[in-house]
Design a protein around this motif. Sequence first.
Motif: not given
Length: 581
Positions: A334, A362, A523, A492
């Motif tokens: 991500g 992330p 995320c 993600r």
Amino acid sequence: MALIEGSSFRQPRRTQLDQAVAACRSTAWVLALFGLASNVLMLAPPLYMLQVYDRVMVSGAIETLIMLTAMTAGALLVFGLLDATRSAITARLGSWLMAQLGPVYLANSVRARLAGDGGGAQPLRDLQSVQTFITSPGFNVFFDGPWVPIFLILGWLLHPWLGVLAIASAVLLFSLGVANEYVTRKPTIASSLSQIAATKHAEATIRNAEVVRAMGMLPAMIALWQSSNEVALSAQQRAAERGALLLGITKFVRYFVQSASLGIGAYLVLQGSLSSGGMIASSILLGRALAPVEGAMGAWRSFSMARIAYRRLQAQLRAMPEEPVRTRLPAPEGVLTLRNVSFAAPGSRVPILRSVSFEAVPGEVLAVIGPSAGGKSTLCRLLVGIAEPSSGEVRLDGSELRHWNAEELGQHIGYLPQDVELFSGTIRDNIARMSEAEDEAVVEAAMLAHAHELIQRLPQGYDTVIGEGGIRLSGGQRQRIGLARAVYRIPRIIVLDEPNANLDTSGEAALSAAIDEMKRHHCTLLIVGHRPSTIALADRILLMKEGRVELIGPRDEVLKRLRKASSDKAQPQDADAARSA
Ligand SMILES: Nc1ncnc2c1ncn2[C@@H]1O[C@H](COP(=O)(O)OP(=O)(O)OP(=O)(O)O)[C@@H](O)[C@H]1O
């Protein structure tokens, strides 16, 4: 050699439409064989006439009459069965084409729309019109036409004069058909184009029924539709008027030739050079020979429309080629990286985004703020792969977004656009992105979005039908269901474009809790919005102005600078954000 390479380079690419048509070739041969068999069987009536008049009437043999009648009945029965099978085959062919190409054109229309093409569902309507023509009797003309010469030769064998009459009338009718095509072609194309424009106006009017009604826009919208429709109608009328005289002449030729063949036959009988059976048989043969020509004239309009539609379908695929199937990439962590990203809308040179560079990682919430029309929504579109940068690159875990297969990338992306559109279906279908899903995944997404209780309050809970034939959700409800759809299966990358625009206090609290949870799921979150609740959750803030990154940095640092700028007379909107935080 260079010349050969050059000419092969100019060869148009083989589209999926070409491939589908090529795959129909074997069916076309089967239909041609059916055409041959049917046309041979259709020789039974003239042969019957010939035998009855020239043999049975002379010999008085009743057994022969019975036998001939039985044979003719058998031949015509087989003809009937072949004809029914032929119709079934063409119906299947039409359905097959639709099944093969429908998904291709729907996907193509979606990509065309993203590229700024406003054609909508026209390709599917065009495909429908090709399918309708294939399943119509007019299509059989292609398979009956080639056997016309057989009937002409047989007419010739009965008597050369009759052959000359049949050939001359077939040529004349064919020429009238070509002339008809020539004079009606342009108005038919013009009518088709205006009809498309009129349909678009009508669709937009119906789609925006509420606005149209509330503000009394109906007469203006009807006038817009009428102006396109009138052009279509007058072009249609022009085509009909131009073709009318030719059609009249065609009918005259067709009917007169039938009588003339009997007249010439009678003359030849009187001269003793033709039997009376031959006279009747030649008249039937002539009718049979001219039937496909007549059929072609009758089916001309639907054929022309199908041909125009086919060309548009071909052009659509050439203009928007199929997306290549790319190597499947591993599920991303991500990390989103933008490097010198600039973007201009299709067909425009004015950049909406200019040299945008930043990275989002992330577990981070990046709040995007900035004045209206600063390019925030456009940035969101680039981040989720809906739009491609004009220059620069958008990478996910080091791979450019355009190196992903769109459907695979979509599984790692949650996107809540500014205008949340839900699809007709149940709440459950919408959360599951309109695909098959386990109950647990749907409920988990709703819980993650803190929309579970809201859904429970709907008449049928998760099975409540929304959209056409179902209930109507409020703006806030739509936004929260949209959020559940965005977080379905915890993607993600989560991009939320003004997710709290329609939310009340409890909705905002739910959104904040949802964002917090997604953050804990590691995320990467990018949220457009100025509300205090959004700013409070942000790790970093990105200020966009006139398509550029004006400021980016840790929340408190950016806010401090904004407050300072606001006290030094900053832009009101940035000051708002600073104050609200
Ligand atoms: N497809 C397009 N074609 C032409 N111009 C476009 C297109 N999409 C966006 N724009 C223009 O790009 C600019 C930025 O639009 P964008 O929607 O990204 O702004 P925004 O910052 O999200 O604004 P808001 O806060 O009002 O939603 C606007 O001037 C808009 O008119």
